[in-house]
Design an enzyme around this catalytic site. Structure first.
Site, mmCIF file in Angstrom:
data_model
loop_
_atom_site.group_PDB
_atom_site.id
_atom_site.type_symbol
_atom_site.label_atom_id
_atom_site.label_comp_id
_atom_site.label_asym_id
_atom_site.label_seq_id
_atom_site.Cartn_x
_atom_site.Cartn_y
_atom_site.Cartn_z
ATOM 1 C CG HIS A 121 -1.897 -3.732 5.411
ATOM 2 N ND1 HIS A 121 -3.043 -4.088 5.881
ATOM 3 C CD2 HIS A 121 -1.412 -2.694 5.898
ATOM 4 C CE1 HIS A 121 -3.625 -2.868 6.626
ATOM 5 N NE2 HIS A 121 -2.396 -2.021 6.537
ATOM 6 C CG ASP A 132 -3.502 -12.552 -0.222
ATOM 7 O OD1 ASP A 132 -3.074 -11.398 0.246
ATOM 8 O OD2 ASP A 132 -4.174 -12.943 -0.967
HETATM 9 C C1 GDG Z 1 -3.616 -6.033 1.324
HETATM 10 C C2 GDG Z 1 -2.942 -7.356 1.449
HETATM 11 C C3 GDG Z 1 -4.689 -8.154 3.393
HETATM 12 C C4 GDG Z 1 -14.744 -5.005 -2.777
HETATM 13 N N1 GDG Z 1 -15.382 -5.468 -4.170
HETATM 14 C C5 GDG Z 1 -14.428 -6.106 -4.716
HETATM 15 C C6 GDG Z 1 -13.414 -6.368 -3.543
HETATM 16 N N2 GDG Z 1 -13.787 -5.733 -2.724
HETATM 17 C C7 GDG Z 1 -13.118 -5.957 -1.319
HETATM 18 C C8 GDG Z 1 -13.195 -6.907 -0.609
HETATM 19 C C9 GDG Z 1 -12.093 -6.882 0.626
HETATM 20 C C10 GDG Z 1 -11.139 -6.155 -0.292
HETATM 21 O O1 GDG Z 1 -11.841 -5.524 -1.273
HETATM 22 C C11 GDG Z 1 -9.760 -6.781 -0.687
HETATM 23 O O2 GDG Z 1 -9.306 -7.084 0.562
HETATM 24 P P1 GDG Z 1 -7.853 -8.090 0.560
HETATM 25 O O3 GDG Z 1 -7.729 -8.486 1.955
HETATM 26 O O4 GDG Z 1 -8.111 -9.351 -0.314
HETATM 27 O O5 GDG Z 1 -6.773 -7.354 -0.194
HETATM 28 P P2 GDG Z 1 -6.159 -5.887 -0.287
HETATM 29 O O6 GDG Z 1 -6.955 -5.071 0.503
HETATM 30 O O7 GDG Z 1 -5.936 -5.617 -1.678
HETATM 31 O O8 GDG Z 1 -4.552 -6.067 0.360
HETATM 32 C C12 GDG Z 1 -3.960 -8.455 2.210
HETATM 33 C C13 GDG Z 1 -5.104 -6.592 3.106
HETATM 34 O O9 GDG Z 1 -4.193 -5.668 2.900
HETATM 35 C C14 GDG Z 1 -5.520 -6.270 4.748
HETATM 36 O O10 GDG Z 1 -4.602 -6.167 5.627
HETATM 37 O O11 GDG Z 1 -5.591 -8.982 3.896
HETATM 38 O O12 GDG Z 1 -3.290 -9.751 2.037
HETATM 39 O O13 GDG Z 1 -2.761 -7.706 0.307
HETATM 40 O O14 GDG Z 1 -12.631 -6.069 1.698
HETATM 41 O O15 GDG Z 1 -14.576 -7.286 -0.098
HETATM 42 N N3 GDG Z 1 -12.358 -7.005 -3.923
HETATM 43 C C15 GDG Z 1 -12.162 -7.631 -4.974
HETATM 44 N N4 GDG Z 1 -13.020 -7.592 -6.208
HETATM 45 C C16 GDG Z 1 -14.203 -6.702 -5.903
HETATM 46 O O16 GDG Z 1 -14.924 -6.502 -6.973
HETATM 47 N N5 GDG Z 1 -11.036 -8.372 -5.137
#
Ligand code: GDG
Length: 465
Positions: A157, A365
């Site tokens: 990821h 990222d």
């Molecule tokens: C990995 C990789 C890759 C809900 N409330 C909050 C919050 N959420 C949800 C967001 C989003 C999810 O969390 C965060 O998704 P990301 O993609 O930014 O990051 P991760 O899941 O930590 O990490 C990343 C992912 O895997 C999937 O393959 O995209 O690059 O690092 O759905 O709505 N997020 C935050 N604050 C909240 O209050 N930050």
């Protein structure tokens, strides 16, 4: 149809009463696939105990959850140590934050072996095994040692680092050999795939065959780019829900005619918060018309409290934020609203709609789903503009965003100014381009593409000789 076994550090438990949309699209997509294939999701329970027993099984709405506990040493060495202090920073090009510690190495491979041993007795012939992310790279090799000839896939990821960085880890070859125990290895982008191929060709004398397969360590595997998508319909529904509309109204009331830029990031040094704040500071210094008329809402829930680099980074961000607010705030206006708590995705949907600009400016990222969610939440009538780092995987698909280099504060400032002043016509065009990109690749498409590619990989192929 063969059963699906998903393996990841943490498991996600379905919650049918989840009205807040707290579960991400990824968890929901995996649940659906597991249900369809009466599968098993295996991972860490989240508990730390002195004497962890064998895997604990329970039924979860159409599939089985299997979990094990970690010991305190496992937690320190494998989770906080090698995974989050060595692999995480290094794979995000942050050598300065990378811990080089043999104790962590040993803990990582020990826990990977423990996961494999705990799961092996429960894997059936014909099962399709899908392992997720950097915590469990060595899982398949352990399973192979026990004689497994299952089809096993791995999806990373986070980004895959350039070879020059990877070789700074003493265990680099062991790690990559571990990837060759899989049949299919998936990355977020072509750039990650190329970095992997480059390492294999130049560091361990591997071969890239004409059909795209890679040969090294006496095995031939498939590797490809499988960019993760969003459940577009689900997120649009969340953003159009009554709760989201309530949050949007609440925000508009509090804005009282001001404009808002929004950032939503886990408090992590990869997310570029400090650079974002510094660019905002320059914007306020260079364009005084924004004083009293614009604010930046930064939602930043703390994470990985057990890792010292996160505490230091948090203090730094707080310092910069405090300084900027002290410098520009007035009795009736504070430029940065900095909030250290998380919000349900439904609330985020409403806040995204209330925002004029979404700032997603990580220094690196894998994909960044927040960028895709911000884009998905925007409406035809008055769409906000996404300012997106070129170093997020999402930038390769979301060409309707204003793409920036987050390291350069002047570039970031110009992008903010441009986004804030963009015509409705251009905002609509950009929104449509992003919608089309999100439709082309949903999370279900991603999952199905990976699983079909895994099913179609030739049976474990040992090279001759
Ligand atoms: C990995 C990789 C890759 C809900 N409330 C909050 C919050 N959420 C949800 C967001 C989003 C999810 O969390 C965060 O998704 P990301 O993609 O930014 O990051 P991760 O899941 O930590 O990490 C990343 C992912 O895997 C999937 O393959 O995209 O690059 O690092 O759905 O709505 N997020 C935050 N604050 C909240 O209050 N930050």
């Amino acid at each position: 149809m063969s059963r699906l076994v998903v393996v990841s550090n943490r498991v996600s438990v379905p919650n049918p009463k989840d009205r807040e949309g707290a579960q991400g699209g990824l968890a929901v997509a995996m649940h659906a696939a597991l249900r369809r294939n009466s599968g098993v999701w295996f991972g860490w329970s989240g508990e730390v105990s002195e004497r962890p027993g064998p895997a604990a099984f329970r039924e979860a709405d159409g599939f089985t959850l299997a979990t094990i506990d970690l010991t305190p040493d496992d937690y320190d060495e494998y989770y906080n140590g090698y995974a989050n202090r060595s692999l995480w920073p290094l794979f995000h090009n942050r050598m300065g934050h990378t811990a080089y510690d043999r104790l962590y190495d040993r803990g990582y491979f020990r826990v990977n072996a423990r996961f494999a041993h705990a799961m092996a007795p429960h894997i059936r012939q014909g099962d399709l095994i899908w392992v997720h992310d950097y915590h469990l790279i060595a899982f398949a090799e352990e399973l192979r040692r026990m004689g497994s000839s299952h089809r096993i896939g791995f999806f990373l990821h986070i980004p895959f680092p350039p070879a020059d960085l990877l070789v700074t880890l003493s265990s680099h070859e062991t790690l990559v050999r571990g990837l060759f125990a899989y049949d299919l290895v998936g990355f977020q982008t072509d750039a990650d795939l190329r970095a992997f191929q480059d390492y294999v060709l130049n560091e361990v004398g591997g071969v890239l065959h004409r059909d795209g397969s890679l040969e090294a360590f006496g095995r031939t595997i498939r590797a490809g780019a499988f960019p993760i998508g969003l459940d577009l319909d689900e997120f649009r529904e969340l953003a159009a829900s009554r709760e989201a509309a309530r949050q949007e109204r609440r925000m508009h009331r509090s804005l009282a005619g001001r404009k808002m830029m929004i950032g939503v990031d886990r408090l992590d040094y990869t997310k570029g918060l400090e650079n974002r704040f510094l660019a905002f500071e320059r914007l306020l210094a260079d364009y005084p018309e924004h004083h009293g008329n614009l604010l930046l809402l930064q939602i930043a829930p703390p994470s990985r409290g057990g890792v010292p680099e996160y505490g230091a980074m948090r203090s730094e961000v707080e310092h910069v934020c405090g300084r900027i607010n002290g410098r520009f705030a007035d009795v009736d206006w504070v430029p940065i609203r900095y909030v250290n708590r998380g919000y349900p995705r439904r609330t985020l949907g409403g806040l995204f709609r209330a925002a004029h600009v979404g700032l997603v400016t990580p220094l690196k990222d894998g994909m960044n789903l927040v960028a895709k969610e911000f884009a998905a939440a925007q409406t035809e009538e008055d769409p906000g503009v996404l300012v997106l780092s070129r170093f997020a995987g999402a930038a390769r698909e979301l060409d309707g965003a204003v793409i920036v280099n987050p390291y350069d504060p002047a570039v970031l400032m110009d992008a903010m100014q441009r986004a804030l002043n963009m015509s409705l016509e251009e905002r609509r065009e950009r929104r449509d381009a992003m919608s089309a990109a999100l439709k082309r690749n949903t999370v279900a498409d991603w999952r199905d593409r990976f699983v079909s590619a895994l099913r179609e990989t030739p049976r474990t192929r040992l090279s001759e000789g």
